[in-house]
Design an enzyme around this catalytic site. Structure first.
Site, PDB file in Angstrom:
ATOM      1  N   HIS A   1      11.921   6.938   7.638  1.00 16.70           N
ATOM      2  CA  HIS A   1      10.793   6.149   7.130  1.00 16.70           C
ATOM      3  C   HIS A   1      11.288   4.991   6.250  1.00 16.70           C
ATOM      4  O   HIS A   1      10.972   3.816   6.514  1.00 16.70           O
ATOM      5  CB  HIS A   1       9.856   7.060   6.332  1.00 16.70           C
ATOM      6  CG  HIS A   1       8.673   6.360   5.737  1.00 16.70           C
ATOM      7  ND1 HIS A   1       7.433   6.348   6.324  1.00 16.70           N
ATOM      8  CD2 HIS A   1       8.545   5.615   4.611  1.00 16.70           C
ATOM      9  CE1 HIS A   1       6.592   5.646   5.592  1.00 16.70           C
ATOM     10  NE2 HIS A   1       7.235   5.188   4.530  1.00 16.70           N
ATOM     11  N   GLU A   2      12.082   5.330   5.246  1.00 14.77           N
ATOM     12  CA  GLU A   2      12.570   4.263   4.351  1.00 14.77           C
ATOM     13  C   GLU A   2      13.491   3.320   5.111  1.00 14.77           C
ATOM     14  O   GLU A   2      13.538   2.119   4.835  1.00 14.77           O
ATOM     15  CB  GLU A   2      13.272   4.862   3.129  1.00 14.77           C
ATOM     16  CG  GLU A   2      12.403   5.769   2.248  1.00 14.77           C
ATOM     17  CD  GLU A   2      11.094   5.144   1.772  1.00 14.77           C
ATOM     18  OE1 GLU A   2      11.047   3.922   1.587  1.00 14.77           O
ATOM     19  OE2 GLU A   2      10.095   5.899   1.619  1.00 14.77           O
TER      20      GLU A   2
ATOM     21  N   HIS B   1      11.354   0.666   6.554  1.00 20.59           N
ATOM     22  CA  HIS B   1      11.032  -0.367   5.552  1.00 20.59           C
ATOM     23  C   HIS B   1      12.236  -1.289   5.356  1.00 20.59           C
ATOM     24  O   HIS B   1      12.115  -2.510   5.262  1.00 20.59           O
ATOM     25  CB  HIS B   1      10.724   0.283   4.195  1.00 20.59           C
ATOM     26  CG  HIS B   1       9.346   0.868   4.071  1.00 20.59           C
ATOM     27  ND1 HIS B   1       8.206   0.137   4.303  1.00 20.59           N
ATOM     28  CD2 HIS B   1       8.925   2.115   3.701  1.00 20.59           C
ATOM     29  CE1 HIS B   1       7.134   0.916   4.089  1.00 20.59           C
ATOM     30  NE2 HIS B   1       7.544   2.112   3.732  1.00 20.59           N
TER      31      HIS B   1
ATOM     32  N   GLU C   1       4.066  -0.568   6.137  1.00 12.75           N
ATOM     33  CA  GLU C   1       3.980   0.834   6.538  1.00 12.75           C
ATOM     34  C   GLU C   1       4.004   0.975   8.058  1.00 12.75           C
ATOM     35  O   GLU C   1       4.456   1.986   8.583  1.00 12.75           O
ATOM     36  CB  GLU C   1       2.712   1.494   5.976  1.00 12.75           C
ATOM     37  CG  GLU C   1       2.785   1.796   4.496  1.00 12.75           C
ATOM     38  CD  GLU C   1       3.932   2.722   4.109  1.00 12.75           C
ATOM     39  OE1 GLU C   1       4.266   3.643   4.884  1.00 12.75           O
ATOM     40  OE2 GLU C   1       4.507   2.525   3.027  1.00 12.75           O
TER      41      GLU C   1
HETATM   42 ZN    ZN Z   1       6.393   3.816   3.163  1.00 12.68          ZN
END
Ligand code: ZN
Length: 499
Positions: free
Chosen positions: A264-265, A268, A294
Site C-alpha cells: 500500500h505505502e 503511494h 489512495e
Molecule cells: Zn494510504
C-alpha cells in the site's frame, strides 16, 4: 523571464526550505524521536509551521501573485507555471481570510487533541477526548467559514481532500455500493470459514523487513529515491520526487499486516517518485488529491496485491525469506488474503467490508456537520451504524469510535477518499485491461513493472496538475461510477466463495 518571476521563484525557494524542515521534523517525530524528545520537536514544528504560514499569507507574496495573474505577465508563463500561480493565488486568498490568532489556536488545539486522543484510546474512554473533538469541530467549522464562505461546510471539507468532489456525487456512489454490496456480503458470509491458524505462527520481524524490501523492489519503488522507516501507523511522505519515504510496522504473529502495508505505502511512494521532476517543490508536484492518491496505493494493495497471480512469480522467494509460508500453499494464501469477514477495525478490514467502514464514517461526518449531532451522542450513533452495516457492536470505545486518529487532527472529510480511491480503481482496472491486455497474465508472467509504467505515464507524471475527475475522464473516458468496482468484487468473490 521577468524580474518579477525571478523574485517570485526566490521567494518560493525560501518557502520550500521551511517546508523541508517541517517535513523532516515530522518524519523524525513519527519514526525515531523518543517519547521525552517529542515536546522539543513539537515546539520546533509549531515555530516553523507558523513561519511558513506567515510566508504563505504575507503581503509580499500577495503582491507578487496579484502582479503575476495580470494578463501580460500571466501570458508569459508556461502552462505549468500558470497552474502553480493560479493555485497559489487561490490558496493565498483563502488563507489570508483566516485570522492569524484563529490559525494559531487551531494548530495548538490540533497538537493537544492528538495527544489526548492517544491517551483516550489507550484508556478506551471517549469522554476524555470528547471536549477536544468538540473544539476541533468548532474550529474546523469556523475556518471553513473563512476559507470557503460560499460553500456548505461539509462540501468545503470534502473539496479540500478531493477537489471537485461533493456530497451529492459521493451520496450517489456510496448508495450504489450499499445497494449491491449489502446483499452480496450476506451471501459471502453465509459461506463463512474459520481463520487459518497457519497465519498466526511466529514470523520473524527481521525477515518481514526483508520481505518488505523485496516487495517494494518488485513493484517498482526505487531505492535510490526512497527509504523505509518504522512507525506504528504506516504512512508515506516525500520531500521531492527524489526523496520519498515509506514506513511500516512488523507484528510477529500477523505477517499479512506488514506485507499489505508495504504494498500500500509502496503504491503511494511510486506515485510520488514518478511525478514530473520539473514540478519538484511547487504546488504542481506531490499529489494533493487524497482520493487519487489512495487509488494508487489501493490499486497496488488490493487490485494487484490481492490477485493470486501477483504472488506466483515470487511465492518461492517469500517462503525463503519467511519459512512458515513454505507450509502454506499459494491457494490457501490467496484465500486468506481475501478472507471476507465483518470486523471492528477499519485498517484490518478486507477490501469488500472496508467499504462499509468508510460509508459509516462518511455518514457520521455528515451527521456532525449537517445535523449538528452533539458530540456525546456520537459513540451511540457509531455503534448503531456498526450494527447496521457490520452486525457488530464494539465492546469499548477503542475498538469503536476512537480507533482512527483523523478527527483528532481535524481531517474531517478525509475518510471518503479511501473509498473514492477504490471506486477509481475499478475504472482504472477496466482501462488497463483494454490497453495492456489481461492483467492476470501480466502478473503471472512477473510483468508488474509494465503496469507500473502504465500508471506512471497515465497518472503519476501529472502530479497535481489534473484534478481527480479530469484524470478519470482522461484515462477512462467516463464519468466516475461505482459500477466497475461492484463488478470487480462480484466476479472475484463469487469465484472464491462459490456463489
Ligand atoms: Zn494510504
Amino acid at each position: 523571464m521577468s524580474t518579477l518571476f525571478e523574485e517570485f521563484q526566490n521567494y518560493l525557494n525560501k518557502m520550500n526550505q521551511y517546508d523541508h524542515v517541517i517535513t523532516l521534523l515530522y518524519w523524525d517525530m513519527k519514526t525515531c524521536t523518543p517519547k521525552l524528545g517529542q515536546k522539543g520537536h513539537v515546539e520546533a514544528l509549531t515555530h516553523f509551521s507558523s513561519e511558513a504560514f506567515a510566508m504563505s499569507t504575507s503581503e509580499k507574496l500577495g503582491e507578487m501573485l496579484a502582479a503575476l495573474t495580470e494578463p501580460t505577465e500571466f501570458g508569459q508563463l508556461t502552462d505549468t507555471w500558470q497552474f502553480i500561480v493560479k493555485r497559489m493565488k487561490r490558496d493565498f486568498d483563502r488563507n489570508k481570510r483566516i485570522p492569524s490568532e484563529l490559525y494559531k489556536t487551531y494548530v495548538q488545539t490540533q497538537a493537544e487533541a492528538g495527544n489526548v486522543w492517544t491517551e483516550a484510546k489507550e484508556a478506551s474512554d471517549f469522554s476524555l477526548f470528547s471536549p477536544y473533538l468538540q473544539k476541533m469541530i468548532e474550529l474546523t467549522r469556523e475556518i471553513a467559514g473563512y476559507t470557503d464562505p460560499e460553500k456548505e461546510v461539509y462540501d468545503a471539507l470534502l473539496d479540500q481532500y478531493e477537489e471537485g468532489m461533493d456530497s451529492a456525487t459521493i451520496d450517489m456512489l456510496f448508495e450504489d455500493l450499499k445497494k449491491e454490496l449489502i446483499p452480496f456480503v450476506k451471501e459471502i458470509l453465509a459461506k463463512q470459514r474459520p481463520e487459518n491458524p497457519a497465519f498466526q505462527e511466529y514470523f520473524d520481524p527481521d525477515a518481514q523487513r526483508k520481505v518488505q524490501a523485496m516487495l517494494l523492489d518488485y513493484i517498482g519503488f526505487r531505492k535510490d529515491a526512497g527509504s523505509i522507516g518504522e512507525t506504528e501507523h504506516p504512512f508515506t511522505l516525500n520531500f521531492s520526487s527524489r526523496d520519498v519515504r515509506v514506513t511500516n510496522h512488523y507484528y510477529e504473529h500477523a505477517p499479512l499486516s506488514s506485507i499489505f502495508s508495504a504494498i500500500h505505502e509502496g503504491g503511494h511512494g511510486i506515485f510520488e517518485q514518478n511525478i514530473n521532476p520539473e514540478y519538484d517543490n511547487t504546488r504542481a508536484g506531490g499529489c494533493c488529491y487524497m482520493g487519487l492518491h489512495e487509488s494508487q496505493s489501493r490499486f497496488y494493495e488490493n487490485i494487484l496485491g490481492r490477485n493470486k497471480n501477483f504472488w506466483l512469480p515470487i511465492y518461492d522467494r517469500l517462503g525463503e525469506l519467511l519459512p512458515p509460508f513454505q507450509k502454506i500453499s499459494p491457494d490457501d494464501f490467496y484465500r486468506e488474503i481475501n478472507h471476507v469477514q465483518n470486523s471492528f477495525i477499519r485498517v484490518n478490514a478486507d477490501e469488500v467490508t472496508y467499504c462499509f467502514h468508510i460509508i459509516l464514517r462518511y455518514e457520521m461526518e455528515k451527521a456532525i456537520f449537517r445535523e449538528n449531532i452533539p458530540v456525546h451522542e456520537l459513540p451511540a450513533l457509531w455503534n448503531r451504524k456498526m450494527q447496521e452495516y457490520l452486525q457488530l457492536t464494539p465492546s469499548n470505545d477503542a475498538e469503536g469510535i476512537l480507533q482512527d486518529m483523523h478527527w483528532s487532527d481535524g481531517s474531517f472529510g478525509y475518510f471518503p477518499s479511501y473509498l473514492l480511491g477504490s471506486i477509481y480503481d475499478g475504472m482504472l482496472l477496466d482501462a488497463l485491461r483494454e490497453e495492456l491486455g489481461d492483467v492476470d497474465t501480466l502478473l503471472r508472467n512477473g510483468k508488474i513493472k509494465e503496469i507500473t509504467k502504465w500508471l506512471n505515464k497515465k497518472i503519476h507524471w501529472y502530479g497535481s496538475t489534473r484534478k481527480p475527475k479530469e484524470v478519470i475522464a482522461a484515462v477512462c473516458g467516463k464519468e466516475v461510477s461505482a459500477e466497475p468496482l461492484i463488478r470487480y468484487f462480484k466476479e472475484k468473490y463469487s469465484e472464491i466463495y462459490n456463489i
